[in-house]
Design an enzyme around this catalytic site. Structure first.
Site, PDB file in Angstrom:
ATOM      1  N   LYS A 155       0.742  -1.356   0.048  1.00  0.00           N
ATOM      2  CA  LYS A 155       0.009  -0.034   0.105  1.00  0.00           C
ATOM      3  C   LYS A 155       0.879   1.165  -0.110  1.00  0.00           C
ATOM      4  O   LYS A 155       0.683   2.186  -0.794  1.00  0.00           O
ATOM      5  CB  LYS A 155      -0.966  -0.050   1.033  1.00  0.00           C
ATOM      6  CG  LYS A 155      -2.034  -1.229   1.077  1.00  0.00           C
ATOM      7  CD  LYS A 155      -2.821  -1.183   2.213  1.00  0.00           C
ATOM      8  CE  LYS A 155      -3.962  -2.232   2.225  1.00  0.00           C
ATOM      9  NZ  LYS A 155      -4.384  -2.874   3.349  1.00  0.00           N
TER      10      LYS A 155
ATOM     11  N   GLN B  31      -5.043  -1.809   9.506  1.00  0.00           N
ATOM     12  CA  GLN B  31      -4.976  -2.985   8.831  1.00  0.00           C
ATOM     13  C   GLN B  31      -5.434  -4.150   9.987  1.00  0.00           C
ATOM     14  O   GLN B  31      -5.118  -4.299  10.861  1.00  0.00           O
ATOM     15  CB  GLN B  31      -3.381  -3.396   8.573  1.00  0.00           C
ATOM     16  CG  GLN B  31      -3.221  -4.914   7.610  1.00  0.00           C
ATOM     17  CD  GLN B  31      -3.685  -4.830   6.362  1.00  0.00           C
ATOM     18  OE1 GLN B  31      -3.531  -3.646   5.861  1.00  0.00           O
ATOM     19  NE2 GLN B  31      -3.924  -5.945   5.709  1.00  0.00           N
TER      20      GLN B  31
ATOM     21  N   ASP C 296     -11.595   2.420   3.801  1.00  0.00           N
ATOM     22  CA  ASP C 296     -11.746   0.976   3.724  1.00  0.00           C
ATOM     23  C   ASP C 296     -13.309   0.638   3.466  1.00  0.00           C
ATOM     24  O   ASP C 296     -13.827  -0.393   2.990  1.00  0.00           O
ATOM     25  CB  ASP C 296     -11.610   0.145   5.000  1.00  0.00           C
ATOM     26  CG  ASP C 296     -10.164  -0.581   4.936  1.00  0.00           C
ATOM     27  OD1 ASP C 296      -9.615  -1.442   3.844  1.00  0.00           O
ATOM     28  OD2 ASP C 296      -9.526  -0.658   6.133  1.00  0.00           O
TER      29      ASP C 296
HETATM   30  N1  GUN Z   1      -6.971  -7.020   5.955  1.00  0.00           N
HETATM   31  C1  GUN Z   1      -6.938  -7.905   4.752  1.00  0.00           C
HETATM   32  N2  GUN Z   1      -7.713  -7.070   3.794  1.00  0.00           N
HETATM   33  C2  GUN Z   1      -7.924  -5.803   4.437  1.00  0.00           C
HETATM   34  C3  GUN Z   1      -8.422  -4.762   3.917  1.00  0.00           C
HETATM   35  O1  GUN Z   1      -8.914  -4.686   2.795  1.00  0.00           O
HETATM   36  N3  GUN Z   1      -8.350  -3.610   4.529  1.00  0.00           N
HETATM   37  C4  GUN Z   1      -8.006  -3.696   5.867  1.00  0.00           C
HETATM   38  N4  GUN Z   1      -7.974  -2.458   6.675  1.00  0.00           N
HETATM   39  N5  GUN Z   1      -7.385  -4.745   6.505  1.00  0.00           N
HETATM   40  C5  GUN Z   1      -7.341  -5.876   5.750  1.00  0.00           C
END
Ligand code: GUN
Length: 283
Positions: A52, A96, A119
């Site tokens: 990211k 995350q 998200d």
């Molecule tokens: N863990 C796995 N996929 C995601 C996601 O799309 N966003 C977040 N915040 N955590 C994750």
């Protein structure tokens, strides 16, 4: 043999679009910033967060990473989110998941300002998706929709079957397909006659989290098969779909890796841009 839907090509197109818009915002003196919080040492999460950050850098988005120790308290994490909620430099906040078990995931998600919730996990944004009045798209399902649109695959009137009912993928996937006038069925571990239901799908989305779960006998000739799974078998990445046999029946299919995975990050970048535009009253 089916068409392979290439997530690398499509995500590059999305990121190019975002990058150009970031340049335009910068010209107006507006920066775009994303804060990513990771708590603990989960190796998969560390890779996702690093990717990211890399994507932000490539698109001119300012990224701030907060790598917190495994034993961070709830109060400490909430205080950080509060600080980021109030920071004018930060347009998007992503925490995350999964979080270590002593932290209350729901409470943490609920503490993120819905306007910075890139998200789209906050109940306000989930509710907005439900009623079709949303600006943040849940990243993975939005990535799937982008792939279908890029490939000119019509959803309207199609039988769409989603295997999996998670809050992150299955449920919002259902809503986005429904908003495009698909006829959607969500299947899960208690579904009876799963094979028959899947066989009726024009568009089949697998988000089960079980390697090679979808086999050729579950797929209609000419179906579009989207594999959201990311599983590791003997150290090798594989999806939820038995690619070799299903690709002989499907008209189009996404591979793993190189399918939906790259799309998720591209859509996160798009949401961060949307957040910046919204916070600057440009949309
Ligand atoms: N863990 C796995 N996929 C995601 C996601 O799309 N966003 C977040 N915040 N955590 C994750």
């Amino acid at each position: 043999m089916s068409k392979i839907i290439d997530g690398k090509i499509i995500s590059t197109a999305v990121k190019e679009r975002v990058k150009n818009e970031v340049v335009e915002l910068n010209k107006k003196g507006i920066s775009v910033g994303l804060a990513v919080i990771i708590v603990g040492e989960d190796p998969a999460s560390k890779v996702y967060v690093a990717n990211k950050k890399k994507a932000c850098e490539a698109l001119g988005i300012i990224s701030e990473e907060y790598a917190l120790s495994e034993n961070t308290t709830q109060e400490e994490l909430l205080a950080l989110i509060q600080k980021l909620n109030n920071s004018p430099k930060i347009n998007g906040i992503l925490c995350q998941l999964p979080l270590p078990s002593h932290l209350d995931e729901k409470l943490i998600i609920n503490s993120i300002d819905p306007e910075k919730d890139v998200d789209a996990f906050h109940p306000v944004n989930v509710g907005k998706i439900m009623i079709g009045d949303y600006y943040f798209l849940p990243c993975t399902p939005a990535g799937v929709m982008e792939m279908l649109s890029f490939e000119g695959i019509e959803v309207e009137g199609k039988n769409c079957v989603v295997i999996g009912r998670s809050n992150i993928v299955g449920k919002p996937m259902n809503m986005l397909l429904l908003h495009k006038n698909g006829t959607v069925t969500i299947c899960h571990s208690k579904t009876k006659n799963l094979v028959e239901i899947c066989k009726n799908a024009d568009i089949l989305v697998a988000a089960v989290g079980r390697p090679n779960f979808v086999t050729a006998d579950m797929v209609k000739d000419g179906a579009v098969v989207i594999d959201v799974g990311i599983n590791r078998v003997d150290g090798k990445l594989c999806g939820d779909v038995m690619f070799d046999e299903v690709s002989k029946k499907a008209s189009a299919i996404t591979p793993v890796p190189g399918g939906v995975g790259p799309m998720t990050i591209a859509m996160l970048m798009q949401n961060t841009l949307t957040a910046a535009k919204k916070q600057n009253n440009l949309i």
